[in-house]
Design an enzyme around this catalytic site. Structure first.
Site, PDB file in Angstrom:
ATOM      1  N   THR A  86       2.483   7.826  -6.967  1.00  0.00           N
ATOM      2  CA  THR A  86       2.484   6.497  -6.775  1.00  0.00           C
ATOM      3  C   THR A  86       2.059   6.202  -5.333  1.00  0.00           C
ATOM      4  O   THR A  86       2.179   5.220  -4.740  1.00  0.00           O
ATOM      5  CB  THR A  86       3.899   5.720  -7.016  1.00  0.00           C
ATOM      6  OG1 THR A  86       4.841   6.497  -6.279  1.00  0.00           O
ATOM      7  CG2 THR A  86       4.176   5.907  -8.480  1.00  0.00           C
ATOM      8  N   SER A  87       1.707   7.022  -4.448  1.00  0.00           N
ATOM      9  CA  SER A  87       1.583   7.106  -2.990  1.00  0.00           C
ATOM     10  C   SER A  87       0.382   6.004  -2.496  1.00  0.00           C
ATOM     11  O   SER A  87      -0.663   6.516  -3.095  1.00  0.00           O
ATOM     12  CB  SER A  87       1.384   8.494  -2.407  1.00  0.00           C
ATOM     13  OG  SER A  87       0.988   8.560  -1.131  1.00  0.00           O
ATOM     14  N   ASN A  88       1.136   5.295  -1.561  1.00  0.00           N
ATOM     15  CA  ASN A  88      -0.043   4.480  -0.941  1.00  0.00           C
ATOM     16  C   ASN A  88      -0.859   5.566   0.207  1.00  0.00           C
ATOM     17  O   ASN A  88      -1.954   5.103   0.407  1.00  0.00           O
ATOM     18  CB  ASN A  88       0.445   3.707  -0.002  1.00  0.00           C
ATOM     19  CG  ASN A  88       1.476   2.743  -0.830  1.00  0.00           C
ATOM     20  OD1 ASN A  88       0.952   1.729  -1.495  1.00  0.00           O
ATOM     21  ND2 ASN A  88       2.818   2.454  -0.220  1.00  0.00           N
ATOM     22  N   SER A  89      -0.358   6.480   0.452  1.00  0.00           N
ATOM     23  CA  SER A  89      -1.050   7.536   1.310  1.00  0.00           C
ATOM     24  C   SER A  89      -2.070   7.991   0.620  1.00  0.00           C
ATOM     25  O   SER A  89      -3.106   8.327   1.381  1.00  0.00           O
ATOM     26  CB  SER A  89       0.095   8.558   1.876  1.00  0.00           C
ATOM     27  OG  SER A  89      -0.488   9.064   2.902  1.00  0.00           O
TER      28      SER A  89
END
Ligand code: PLP
Length: 356
Positions: A86-89
């Protein structure tokens, strides 16, 4: 022993000497929150690091400028990055790789039936090669990334692991040292200096703020609201701040006791929305048209609002909230948010009825 202090220009020059590729739209703006300031009795500003640019922006785009320079210097022809599904990164890293024309393998920790929404959807649209692995813990990602690196090497490629670069953690601290300087610059024409700065951080972003404050010798409070689990933000931020100080050749050390961090607003755990976090999302959206996210910035804003209400941030103080981005998570958490809006509406209707 007292430590030397440095000027903003000193810090800027030391940062400018580091190898960097330009990716983001920097500096990001600062926005005065007139309505919330009036509601809360403080002078509230939001530093818009959600507006760093590519692929919906966010705080990672700044540190990617150093991390990608490191990757390019290695002569890599393919990048590998391991992180939560789910990472924004992951999203911002894919955007940065595209800007540099480098292919990227994303090793993502998630269930095979993870909803293709939010950041994961963006990763696919942006064209990363996604390998979704059902790993027991975040710490297994390092090994999984190393395996992909070996596999690519065996194919004659020149892979670079973005997890193992020197700038992985330190870059995130440099990013907020720089952001701290931008905040001072942007507030100065308004005759303001920050008295408190709040950020959603598990330690890295907080480290840079704590280092900048100490290096400049300023009395501002910097507060990290941790929205991730399994970390000691005090020690972690201190270690990261000191690594960044060494990289910038600053004779400054930041001890864990000098780090102000709180876990009080994480609720049941990382990524699980809280009622206070969702109330903060609604307050910022409805009063200032600023959209926060349910995983990081909504919970951090709930912490800030609570500290203002409890007088930990005194009335009249100039306070800056750093918006670190992350809004694609709104779409993965839509059910909880809609339920919350409906519950608040029903509560307000009952209150009106009771008064009538
Ligand atoms: C939107 C957002 N805010 C805050 C953070 C926390 O950053 P750090 O713990 O590196 O300071 C992250 C990290 O992934 C993020 O995506």
């Amino acid at each position: 022993m007292t430590q030397p202090t440095y000027t903003a220009d000193d810090l800027r020059a030391r940062i400018a000497a580091l190898p960097r590729v330009r990716l983001g739209f920097l500096p990001t703006p600062i926005q005065r929150c007139a309505h919330l300031s009036a509601d809360l009795g403080v002078d509230l500003w939001v530093k818009r690091d959600d507006l760093t640019g590519p692929a919906f922006g966010g705080n990672k785009m700044r540190n990617l400028e150093w991390r990608m320079a490191e990757a390019q210097a290695s002569g890599a022809d393919i990048l590998v990055f391991g992180v939560e599904a789910t990472s924004n990164s992951a999203r911002q890293t894919t955007a940065a790789a595209n800007m540099l024309g480098l292919p990227l393998v994303l090793v993502l920790r998630g269930h095979p039936d993870t909803d293709v929404q939010g950041n994961l959807l963006c990763d696919l649209v942006l064209g990363a090669e996604v390998r979704l692995l059902d790993l027991p813990s975040y710490h297994d990602l390092g090994r999984a990334v190393a395996e992909v690196v070996d596999e690519l090497r065996a194919q004659g490629r020149r892979p670079w692991s973005l997890n193992h670069g020197k700038m992985f953690e330190v870059g995130a601290a440099l990013a907020t040292v720089e952001n701290f300087l931008e905040i001072l610059d942007l507030l100065a024409p308004h005759g303001r200096r920050p008295e408190a700065i709040y950020i959603s951080s598990g330690g890295k972003g907080l480290a840079g703020l704590a280092l900048a404050k100490k290096a400049l010798g300023l009395a501002v409070r910097v507060v990290g609201v941790s929205c991730t689990s399994n970390e000691d933000p005090w020690q972690y931020a201190s270690d990261t701040a000191n690594a960044a100080a060494a990289l910038l050749d600053l004779a400054v050390t930041v001890s864990p006791q000098e780090i102000e961090a709180t876990y009080d607003y994480i609720g049941p755990g990382y990524g699980i929305p809280t009622p206070d976090g969702m109330d903060a999302i609604l307050a910022f959206a409805r009063r200032e048209a600023i959209v926060l996210d349910p995983v990081y910035t909504g919970k951090a804003a709930a912490g800030l609002l609570d500290h203002i209400r409890r007088g930990i941030v005194p009335q009249g103080a100039t306070v800056v909230f750093i918006h670190t981005g992350g809004q694609p998570a709104l779409f993965t958490q839509s059910e909880a948010i809609v339920r919350h809006i409906q519950a608040r509406r029903a509560g307000a209707a009952r209150a009106t009825e009771a008064r009538a």
